[in-house]
Design an enzyme around this catalytic site. Structure first.
Site, PDB file in Angstrom:
ATOM      1  N   LYS A  13       0.819  -1.224   0.000  1.00 24.63           N
ATOM      2  CA  LYS A  13       0.000   0.000   0.000  1.00 24.63           C
ATOM      3  C   LYS A  13       0.849   1.269   0.000  1.00 24.63           C
ATOM      4  O   LYS A  13       0.619   2.172  -0.782  1.00 24.63           O
ATOM      5  CB  LYS A  13      -0.871   0.080   1.264  1.00 24.63           C
ATOM      6  CG  LYS A  13      -1.934  -0.949   1.379  1.00 24.63           C
ATOM      7  CD  LYS A  13      -2.850  -0.630   2.575  1.00 24.63           C
ATOM      8  CE  LYS A  13      -2.128  -0.454   3.895  1.00 24.63           C
ATOM      9  NZ  LYS A  13      -1.618  -1.674   4.487  1.00 24.63           N
ATOM     10  N   ARG A  58      -8.925   0.687   9.879  1.00 24.91           N
ATOM     11  CA  ARG A  58      -8.421  -0.635  10.220  1.00 24.91           C
ATOM     12  C   ARG A  58      -9.425  -1.461  11.006  1.00 24.91           C
ATOM     13  O   ARG A  58      -9.130  -2.606  11.354  1.00 24.91           O
ATOM     14  CB  ARG A  58      -7.147  -0.499  11.064  1.00 24.91           C
ATOM     15  CG  ARG A  58      -5.864  -0.558  10.242  1.00 24.91           C
ATOM     16  CD  ARG A  58      -4.711  -0.316  11.184  1.00 24.91           C
ATOM     17  NE  ARG A  58      -3.519  -1.022  10.801  1.00 24.91           N
ATOM     18  CZ  ARG A  58      -2.581  -0.504  10.008  1.00 24.91           C
ATOM     19  NH1 ARG A  58      -2.732   0.670   9.463  1.00 24.91           N
ATOM     20  NH2 ARG A  58      -1.496  -1.201   9.754  1.00 24.91           N
ATOM     21  N   ARG A  60      11.821  -6.391   4.300  1.00 26.37           N
ATOM     22  CA  ARG A  60      11.773  -4.987   4.706  1.00 26.37           C
ATOM     23  C   ARG A  60      12.419  -4.808   6.078  1.00 26.37           C
ATOM     24  O   ARG A  60      13.083  -3.797   6.334  1.00 26.37           O
ATOM     25  CB  ARG A  60      10.293  -4.556   4.757  1.00 26.37           C
ATOM     26  CG  ARG A  60      10.079  -3.117   5.105  1.00 26.37           C
ATOM     27  CD  ARG A  60       8.628  -2.715   4.949  1.00 26.37           C
ATOM     28  NE  ARG A  60       7.810  -3.137   6.078  1.00 26.37           N
ATOM     29  CZ  ARG A  60       6.496  -2.984   6.143  1.00 26.37           C
ATOM     30  NH1 ARG A  60       5.839  -2.459   5.127  1.00 26.37           N
ATOM     31  NH2 ARG A  60       5.819  -3.375   7.193  1.00 26.37           N
ATOM     32  N   ARG A 101      12.466  -1.472  10.867  1.00 23.66           N
ATOM     33  CA  ARG A 101      11.324  -0.914  11.579  1.00 23.66           C
ATOM     34  C   ARG A 101      11.071  -1.689  12.864  1.00 23.66           C
ATOM     35  O   ARG A 101      11.111  -2.916  12.872  1.00 23.66           O
ATOM     36  CB  ARG A 101      10.081  -0.986  10.678  1.00 23.66           C
ATOM     37  CG  ARG A 101       9.539   0.374  10.321  1.00 23.66           C
ATOM     38  CD  ARG A 101       8.443   0.264   9.304  1.00 23.66           C
ATOM     39  NE  ARG A 101       7.221  -0.354   9.836  1.00 23.66           N
ATOM     40  CZ  ARG A 101       6.075  -0.362   9.172  1.00 23.66           C
ATOM     41  NH1 ARG A 101       6.005   0.188   7.984  1.00 23.66           N
ATOM     42  NH2 ARG A 101       5.018  -0.942   9.695  1.00 23.66           N
ATOM     43  N   ARG A 112       0.051  -8.299  13.730  1.00 27.79           N
ATOM     44  CA  ARG A 112      -0.549  -7.392  12.741  1.00 27.79           C
ATOM     45  C   ARG A 112      -1.346  -8.159  11.690  1.00 27.79           C
ATOM     46  O   ARG A 112      -2.405  -7.711  11.259  1.00 27.79           O
ATOM     47  CB  ARG A 112       0.541  -6.540  12.079  1.00 27.79           C
ATOM     48  CG  ARG A 112       0.929  -5.347  12.945  1.00 27.79           C
ATOM     49  CD  ARG A 112       2.374  -4.955  12.802  1.00 27.79           C
ATOM     50  NE  ARG A 112       2.721  -4.521  11.473  1.00 27.79           N
ATOM     51  CZ  ARG A 112       3.931  -4.659  10.931  1.00 27.79           C
ATOM     52  NH1 ARG A 112       4.900  -5.243  11.608  1.00 27.79           N
ATOM     53  NH2 ARG A 112       4.164  -4.216   9.730  1.00 27.79           N
TER      54      ARG A 112
HETATM   55  P1  ADP Z   1       1.635  -1.976   8.281  1.00 29.71           P
HETATM   56  O1  ADP Z   1       0.394  -1.826   7.436  1.00 29.71           O
HETATM   57  O2  ADP Z   1       2.808  -2.513   7.518  1.00 29.71           O
HETATM   58  O3  ADP Z   1       1.395  -2.749   9.540  1.00 29.71           O
HETATM   59  P2  ADP Z   1       1.507   0.879   8.970  1.00 29.71           P
HETATM   60  O4  ADP Z   1       2.613   1.840   8.723  1.00 29.71           O
HETATM   61  O5  ADP Z   1       0.242   1.081   8.194  1.00 29.71           O
HETATM   62  O6  ADP Z   1       2.133  -0.542   8.709  1.00 29.71           O
HETATM   63  O7  ADP Z   1       1.114   0.868  10.519  1.00 29.71           O
HETATM   64  C1  ADP Z   1       2.075   0.640  11.522  1.00 29.71           C
HETATM   65  C2  ADP Z   1       1.418   0.623  12.907  1.00 29.71           C
HETATM   66  O8  ADP Z   1       0.843   1.932  13.188  1.00 29.71           O
HETATM   67  C3  ADP Z   1       0.253  -0.346  13.095  1.00 29.71           C
HETATM   68  O9  ADP Z   1       0.677  -1.657  13.397  1.00 29.71           O
HETATM   69  C4  ADP Z   1      -0.491   0.320  14.267  1.00 29.71           C
HETATM   70  O10 ADP Z   1       0.151   0.094  15.491  1.00 29.71           O
HETATM   71  C5  ADP Z   1      -0.363   1.798  13.953  1.00 29.71           C
HETATM   72  N1  ADP Z   1      -1.491   2.258  13.115  1.00 29.71           N
HETATM   73  C6  ADP Z   1      -1.427   2.718  11.830  1.00 29.71           C
HETATM   74  N2  ADP Z   1      -2.644   3.021  11.368  1.00 29.71           N
HETATM   75  C7  ADP Z   1      -3.512   2.751  12.389  1.00 29.71           C
HETATM   76  C8  ADP Z   1      -4.926   2.822  12.538  1.00 29.71           C
HETATM   77  N3  ADP Z   1      -5.706   3.218  11.541  1.00 29.71           N
HETATM   78  N4  ADP Z   1      -5.464   2.463  13.729  1.00 29.71           N
HETATM   79  C9  ADP Z   1      -4.717   2.069  14.739  1.00 29.71           C
HETATM   80  N5  ADP Z   1      -3.380   1.944  14.672  1.00 29.71           N
HETATM   81  C10 ADP Z   1      -2.776   2.285  13.508  1.00 29.71           C
END
Ligand code: ADP
Length: 192
Positions: free
Chosen positions: A13, A88, A127, A133, A144
């Site tokens: 994404k 989410r 990654r 990260r 996740r």
């Molecule tokens: P990925 O999709 O690879 O897990 P992201 O960068 O989208 O990575 O998100 C990293 C972390 O940030 C998530 O695991 C969560 O802890 C937090 N996060 C991001 N977006 C949200 C959201 N919409 N609601 C709650 N937590 C979020």
């Protein structure tokens, strides 16, 4: 064009959103990036979110909604945006729907990037080596992916029911996937 990208961690994404941003000339709003910026800045919100993110859990709906309201109030989103990482869960999907209607900017389109789980795990492992990260350790990744299946996948149905969803095959080169997304968006008027 107001677009939301849906897909599991590792589905690509973020990478595709960065390309779409150039193509569509609208801002890319990544809730993960917004949160990581708060963590890096050491803000109160960042301190609250840091451990939760590292463990692979969701930061509270309330924090996310506040952050998004703030972001959407900036003038650069007036011509559209690409949203990545939100919603989410169902509560976030409802909150977003209300927020966008309230500001007169309802979502136009949802694109789901579909990638098999084995490949997601492989990509995130790659990654993790490249970027280091904090949340790309195996335990957090498992968490996740589980949260995605149980809480985020149902959100896809929400967009399907609203007639806004297109599913795109996320397996292939970056160019291949990007072109598939553009094809999916082609019927939407503003895309050149
Ligand atoms: P990925 O999709 O690879 O897990 P992201 O960068 O989208 O990575 O998100 C990293 C972390 O940030 C998530 O695991 C969560 O802890 C937090 N996060 C991001 N977006 C949200 C959201 N919409 N609601 C709650 N937590 C979020």
């Amino acid at each position: 064009m107001r677009l939301v990208l849906l897909g599991a961690p590792g589905s690509g994404k973020g990478t595709q959103a960065a390309r779409l941003k150039e193509h569509l000339q609208v801002p890319h709003i990544s809730t993960g990036d917004l949160l990581r910026a708060e963590v890096a800045a050491g803000s109160k919100l960042g301190l609250e979110a840091k451990e939760i993110m590292a463990a692979g859990n969701l930061v509270s709906d309330e924090i996310l909604l506040g952050m998004l309201e703030d972001r959407f109030s900036r003038p650069d989103t007036a011509g559209g945006f690409i949203l990545d990482g939100y919603p989410r869960n169902q509560a976030q999907a409802d909150a977003l729907d209300h927020l966008l209607k309230r500001i007169g900017q309802p979502m136009d389109f949802a694109v789901q990037l579909e990638v098999p789980t084995e490949l997601l795990v492989e990509r995130i492992a790659g990654r993790a080596q490249a970027e280091g990260r904090a949340d790309d350790n195996p335990e957090s990744v498992r968490k996740r992916l589980t949260i995605y299946d149980t809480q985020t996948a149902p959100v896809i149905e929400f967009y399907r029911q609203h007639g806004q969803l297109t599913v795109v095959n996320g397996v292939g080169s970056l160019d291949e996937v990007f072109n598939r997304i553009l094809e999916a968006l082609a019927p939407v008027k503003e895309v050149g």
